[in-house]
Scaffold this motif. Sequence first.
Motif, PDB file in Angstrom:
ATOM      1  N   ALA A 130       1.744  -0.934  13.269  1.00 45.31           N
ATOM      2  CA  ALA A 130       2.856   0.070  12.782  1.00 45.31           C
ATOM      3  C   ALA A 130       3.783  -0.622  11.831  1.00 45.31           C
ATOM      4  CB  ALA A 130       4.064   0.299  14.213  1.00 45.31           C
ATOM      5  N   ALA A 146       5.438   5.219   1.363  1.00 42.84           N
ATOM      6  CA  ALA A 146       5.380   6.057   2.647  1.00 42.84           C
ATOM      7  C   ALA A 146       5.884   4.997   3.546  1.00 42.84           C
ATOM      8  CB  ALA A 146       3.663   6.296   3.117  1.00 42.84           C
ATOM      9  N   LYS A 147       6.799   5.263   4.467  1.00 43.34           N
ATOM     10  CA  LYS A 147       7.066   4.464   5.409  1.00 43.34           C
ATOM     11  C   LYS A 147       6.217   4.313   6.558  1.00 43.34           C
ATOM     12  CE  LYS A 147      11.111   2.589   4.923  1.00 43.34           C
ATOM     13  NZ  LYS A 147      11.154   1.090   5.129  1.00 43.34           N
ATOM     14  N   PRO A 148       5.710   3.325   7.227  1.00 41.66           N
ATOM     15  CA  PRO A 148       4.697   3.157   8.138  1.00 41.66           C
ATOM     16  C   PRO A 148       5.045   4.284   9.263  1.00 41.66           C
ATOM     17  CG  PRO A 148       5.291   0.898   7.750  1.00 41.66           C
ATOM     18  CD  PRO A 148       6.011   1.789   6.945  1.00 41.66           C
ATOM     19  N   ASN A 160       0.905  -1.057   0.017  1.00 42.19           N
ATOM     20  CA  ASN A 160      -0.044  -0.032  -0.018  1.00 42.19           C
ATOM     21  C   ASN A 160       0.918   1.183   0.038  1.00 42.19           C
ATOM     22  OD1 ASN A 160      -1.529   2.146   0.666  1.00 42.19           O
ATOM     23  ND2 ASN A 160      -2.941   1.071   2.279  1.00 42.19           N
ATOM     24  N   PRO A 161       0.891   1.883  -0.936  1.00 49.63           N
ATOM     25  CA  PRO A 161       1.872   3.093  -1.199  1.00 49.63           C
ATOM     26  C   PRO A 161       1.492   4.248  -0.352  1.00 49.63           C
ATOM     27  CG  PRO A 161       0.345   3.269  -3.248  1.00 49.63           C
ATOM     28  CD  PRO A 161       0.104   1.916  -2.439  1.00 49.63           C
ATOM     29  N   VAL A 162       0.203   4.291   0.340  1.00 48.13           N
ATOM     30  CA  VAL A 162      -0.044   5.352   1.205  1.00 48.13           C
ATOM     31  C   VAL A 162       0.401   5.014   2.790  1.00 48.13           C
ATOM     32  CG1 VAL A 162      -2.006   6.841   2.041  1.00 48.13           C
ATOM     33  CG2 VAL A 162      -2.093   5.813  -0.261  1.00 48.13           C
ATOM     34  N   SER A 163       0.211   3.793   3.008  1.00 47.55           N
ATOM     35  CA  SER A 163       0.279   3.461   4.505  1.00 47.55           C
ATOM     36  C   SER A 163       1.822   2.754   4.615  1.00 47.55           C
ATOM     37  CB  SER A 163      -0.604   2.609   5.143  1.00 47.55           C
ATOM     38  OG  SER A 163      -0.424   1.215   4.350  1.00 47.55           O
ATOM     39  N   GLY A 164       2.343   2.063   3.302  1.00 46.57           N
ATOM     40  CA  GLY A 164       3.318   1.462   3.468  1.00 46.57           C
ATOM     41  C   GLY A 164       3.316  -0.025   3.795  1.00 46.57           C
ATOM     42  N   ASP A 165       2.173  -0.582   4.071  1.00 49.43           N
ATOM     43  CA  ASP A 165       1.662  -1.898   4.455  1.00 49.43           C
ATOM     44  C   ASP A 165       2.239  -2.859   3.295  1.00 49.43           C
ATOM     45  OD1 ASP A 165       0.846  -4.473   5.095  1.00 49.43           O
ATOM     46  OD2 ASP A 165      -0.697  -3.223   6.262  1.00 49.43           O
ATOM     47  N   PRO A 166       3.230  -3.788   3.574  1.00 54.18           N
ATOM     48  CA  PRO A 166       3.777  -4.598   2.657  1.00 54.18           C
ATOM     49  C   PRO A 166       2.852  -5.887   2.438  1.00 54.18           C
ATOM     50  CG  PRO A 166       5.073  -4.872   4.768  1.00 54.18           C
ATOM     51  CD  PRO A 166       4.115  -3.736   4.928  1.00 54.18           C
ATOM     52  N   SER A 167       1.901  -5.977   3.204  1.00 59.67           N
ATOM     53  CA  SER A 167       1.041  -7.136   3.383  1.00 59.67           C
ATOM     54  C   SER A 167      -0.176  -6.989   2.108  1.00 59.67           C
ATOM     55  CB  SER A 167       0.755  -7.673   4.489  1.00 59.67           C
ATOM     56  OG  SER A 167      -0.263  -6.853   5.106  1.00 59.67           O
ATOM     57  N   ARG A 220       3.195  12.323  -2.587  1.00 62.73           N
ATOM     58  CA  ARG A 220       4.110  11.301  -1.619  1.00 62.73           C
ATOM     59  C   ARG A 220       5.549  11.358  -1.953  1.00 62.73           C
ATOM     60  NH1 ARG A 220      -0.392   7.777  -2.828  1.00 62.73           N
ATOM     61  NH2 ARG A 220       0.682   6.600  -4.499  1.00 62.73           N
ATOM     62  N   GLU A 221       5.937  11.818  -3.246  1.00 58.92           N
ATOM     63  CA  GLU A 221       7.343  11.920  -3.449  1.00 58.92           C
ATOM     64  C   GLU A 221       7.895  13.380  -2.607  1.00 58.92           C
ATOM     65  OE1 GLU A 221       9.120  10.080  -5.579  1.00 58.92           O
ATOM     66  OE2 GLU A 221      10.821  11.404  -5.951  1.00 58.92           O
ATOM     67  N   ALA A 223       8.069   6.057  -4.557  1.00 57.41           N
ATOM     68  CA  ALA A 223       7.702   6.730  -3.015  1.00 57.41           C
ATOM     69  C   ALA A 223       6.801   5.779  -2.323  1.00 57.41           C
ATOM     70  CB  ALA A 223       7.254   8.136  -3.500  1.00 57.41           C
ATOM     71  N   PRO A 234       0.498  -1.486   8.619  1.00 53.38           N
ATOM     72  CA  PRO A 234      -0.651  -0.513   8.939  1.00 53.38           C
ATOM     73  C   PRO A 234      -2.159  -1.082   8.425  1.00 53.38           C
ATOM     74  CG  PRO A 234       1.038   0.789   8.064  1.00 53.38           C
ATOM     75  CD  PRO A 234       1.462  -0.719   7.588  1.00 53.38           C
ATOM     76  N   ASP A 235      -2.286  -1.905   7.258  1.00 55.74           N
ATOM     77  CA  ASP A 235      -3.530  -2.072   6.916  1.00 55.74           C
ATOM     78  C   ASP A 235      -4.055  -3.523   7.449  1.00 55.74           C
ATOM     79  OD1 ASP A 235      -3.577   0.305   5.371  1.00 55.74           O
ATOM     80  OD2 ASP A 235      -2.433  -0.826   3.978  1.00 55.74           O
ATOM     81  N   GLN A 279       4.187   5.487  12.406  1.00 53.19           N
ATOM     82  CA  GLN A 279       4.970   5.165  13.741  1.00 53.19           C
ATOM     83  C   GLN A 279       5.689   4.054  13.877  1.00 53.19           C
ATOM     84  OE1 GLN A 279       1.413   3.711  15.017  1.00 53.19           O
ATOM     85  NE2 GLN A 279       0.593   4.925  13.288  1.00 53.19           N
ATOM     86  N   LYS A 280       6.234   3.628  12.826  1.00 51.73           N
ATOM     87  CA  LYS A 280       7.208   2.256  12.980  1.00 51.73           C
ATOM     88  C   LYS A 280       8.050   2.506  13.861  1.00 51.73           C
ATOM     89  CE  LYS A 280       9.914  -0.801  10.152  1.00 51.73           C
ATOM     90  NZ  LYS A 280      10.792  -0.886  11.312  1.00 51.73           N
ATOM     91  N   PRO A 281       7.929   1.595  14.936  1.00 48.36           N
ATOM     92  CA  PRO A 281       8.835   1.760  16.123  1.00 48.36           C
ATOM     93  C   PRO A 281      10.217   1.275  15.757  1.00 48.36           C
ATOM     94  CG  PRO A 281       7.677  -0.081  16.637  1.00 48.36           C
ATOM     95  CD  PRO A 281       7.113   0.441  15.144  1.00 48.36           C
ATOM     96  N   LEU A 323       7.011 -11.062   5.661  1.00 53.04           N
ATOM     97  CA  LEU A 323       7.069  -9.837   5.021  1.00 53.04           C
ATOM     98  C   LEU A 323       7.735  -8.752   5.759  1.00 53.04           C
ATOM     99  CD1 LEU A 323       3.277  -9.784   3.885  1.00 53.04           C
ATOM    100  CD2 LEU A 323       5.238 -10.167   2.305  1.00 53.04           C
TER     101      LEU A 323
END
Lengths: 355, 610
Positions: free
Chosen positions: B216, A327-329, A203-210, B573-574, A325, B219-220, A331-333, B354
């Motif tokens: 975190a 987004a990195k999640p 997900n390019p917006v949240s950065g979620d790789p799943s 985003r860029e 581009a 996120p989804d 609040q990634k700790p 992942l």
Amino acid sequence: MSDAAYTRPLTELRSSDESSVGGKSASLGELLAAEIPVPPGFALTTAAFTAFVRDSGLDGRIAGAMAQVAPGDVEAIGAASHRVSEAMHSAPVPEGVREEVSRRYAELAETAGVQEPPVAVRSSALGEDSEDATFAGQQETYLWVRGAEHVCDAVRDCWVSLYSPPAISYRARLGRDQRDAAMGVTVQLMVDAEVSGVMFTCNPVSGDPSMVAINASWGLGLAVVGGEVTPDDYLVSKITREVVKAQVHRKDVEYVPDPGGRGAVRVAVPEERAGERCLDDAALGALVAVARRVESHFRSHQDIEWAIARGGPDIYVVQSRPVTAVAKPAQKPPAASALSLVMSQFGVAPKRDAD
Amino acid sequence: MATMTDRAGAFPSPYDIETPPGCEGWEEMYPYYALFDERRRETDENRFWFWNSMHFPIPMPAFDVICIDSPYQAVGSWQNRVFAVPPAMGIDYRCVNGYIYITGNPVTDPAKIAERAEYFQRRASYYFENWDELYGKWRARMEALIAELLSLRVPDLPEYEPDEVAFGDDRNTSFYEVLDAYTRVLRMGDLMWQQHFEFLLLGYGAYSTFAEFCKANLPDIPDQHIAQMVAGIDVILFRPDAELRRLARLAVETGVDSAFVQGREPAEIEAELSGSDAGRAWLGELEQVKDPWFNMATGDGLTHYYRNWRDDPSIPYASLIGHIGALKAGEPIERPTEEIQRERDRLGEEYMGLLEEDSRRTFTDLLMLSRTVFPYVEEHKFYCDYWFLTNWWNKLREFGALLARHGFLEDGEEDVFHLSRYEVASALDELVLSWATGGQPLGPRHWPQIVARRKSLLAKLGQWSPPPALGVVPEAVTDPMTIMLWGVTTERVQEWARHQDGGVRFSGAAASPGTVEGVARVVRSVEEIRSVRDGEILVCGSTSPAWAPIFSKIKATVTDVGGVMSHAAIVCREYGLPAVVGTGRASSQIRTGQTIRVDGSEGVVTVISS
């Protein structure tokens, strides 16, 4: 050097060929090697572009026009672009290039089993440019082109886009020599798409790789890529294929083959389909399967253009490139031990010294 | 800890809330300390209060207030006095028009926080390290407490005491027995609440750390997947339905399944069953199952309105009818535990795969810890909230029945819940006094009118819509319990506050994260982009590569059409600019020069001022 230097079949290409055919053609070759369904086609190399510039004596004209250009000077860039474009448009495509394109096109006609099959002609930007090609305006696409002569015209139009104002100002900003610019072109059989769109392997917006994020709309891909419709917006889990989000929008326009036989035209979507969801769960699941194969082949997140042929269910990938581009999640700790994370959940400040 | 700002009044002041018409005097149902009292206005008005709709969704009956006091006494004891959670003491509550608002008491002194951290780490670590053993002892204590509650007898008041009182070893008269039984019921309630919270904070804390870690890094991820990775396979909460499935199979095997007809009342089904040997055998089996598995509650709230399956068998019978129907249709009704186990392990492994290399170990450790604590997190509900609490309310109904038999209550046992626990004690006092003396009690002329008035008050208060929050808007919500147990986060509170503003809002796709405020510049075509000034927010139909030059000037983008992969979204985003795309109408509704807020994380655009 053989005359094949101007063109190469996509099946032969690998990423190492990027410097001679551009990112798009090279990545399509990679996809074909990974047995991902890609419409057959061929690439024009930078040698074709170089021959065009050299044979028609454009190099001096380009150098002259570009000498005037300064970064940020919008007026000067516009004027330079105009001068170069006019010159390029009136210059002939070299005979050698023409012959090769005709031969490759004839081969495609044989593969497709039709005379004058419709093809898509797209610019294939080079090297570092390719990642920023979106912003640099080097994303020319000509759909439903038929006949070798028209293919050559479309190829030239792609070349011209190398000197569009955004492309010039992009290179000026980076301090590149405008005279060294070059590009490849990709020619592929057209998929008469019923539905098409783009998908990201994260997900390019949240950065979620799943997640696979999918945008889709009716007709040929232009409507989504060109931002002319608000596409249906889906988020699908890679792990369970669950559709986590399905936001259906009204898709008022679509591109379809021109009834006249050449080019694509923008038409209104019939009322009964405009508000319809254009992908069902099965189609989304199939797209996710393709996305995962593409991702694991390239070992990086990919931005994939795809199309589903009229009458379905076959999916074709028409382009794939690295996601630039993400987004990195938010609040990634930082990496920390499990117990220290639990403690900080209760407001125990993490120790500064490593234990 | 909630850090306060000077934006007092962003939520209504609790002192400005009006009493709904006809509800004057509602305060009589609640303790003096539960009200927003003028004598502590200065502090209470400057705190952030939120409606605890999760536990108290309806105006509270007077007796049920005990299920506010006891839990907050218990949770505060463990959190503040035992574990000493560093930044948070306990939870204060107040009642407004019958609805319960709460707020955490923060610890703000850094020295104090550090001191508490020492306690917390030592004590919490002990629990995490010895979890299974401590939880085993807890279960034994809860079972003993429930047994004690169920064995408690609420005596009647006889004309003459039986011979045993005169001749036996136990010379307690009924006056003492009634008052003692009431005291013991209340005491057992306190004890249950104390046990309820012993592990809860730590269990939720471990689980929510895992959940937050997942969110975190992924996120989804659907909440359901987090729960699936953690959920126990054999937890006690699945037993009631497992028993129903067994009973369903038994009904089919012994040929009594024809009694289970869709739409029949449980009593009709039981009547038919009792007409045959096989049916009676099945009913005998059902009786065995009821203890304890029919102590499931019909809902999750902390009020007496929720009964258990014994009292309201419509839910288990509906399940039985469903299971029997499925069996007869040849469908499987077994819970596929092996498949669930496999899926749970597959999800855990695939999600881990992942993640980035350096996060995998932490993910696995947190997952394992969550699996350790999770049985408690789920099972305490069965022991405490269902098994104990539904039977506890029933014990109180027995006191209600006693009072009703003697005319102290007019409409039967349920009326008892309209008196506070002190009023019930007072009524019982007078009842046993007048029983003992043979004098005329005043109760029958005193309590019924109070009950009638409160029933009508509660009905009217039930029509009122409580605002989600009162008092000041906190700059940030940092109280771990408020976040973990209620999900009340800074974002949520700010969302509530924004709704208060009454500003014009547009929603679209959250295309590029971040929030900014700035001056809007509405641009209708590429020709107009020259008019854009530095630091403005671009509001337009959509953008294309031709618009490239302006993205280095602007602060954020709002478009009418486009998805998260549209040109505007990608470019923003860029450039790290917030973007909301696909709002549908922003460019026609927003005017150049207006101040707007763009929340690219939530996909919301708000017009703040002209």
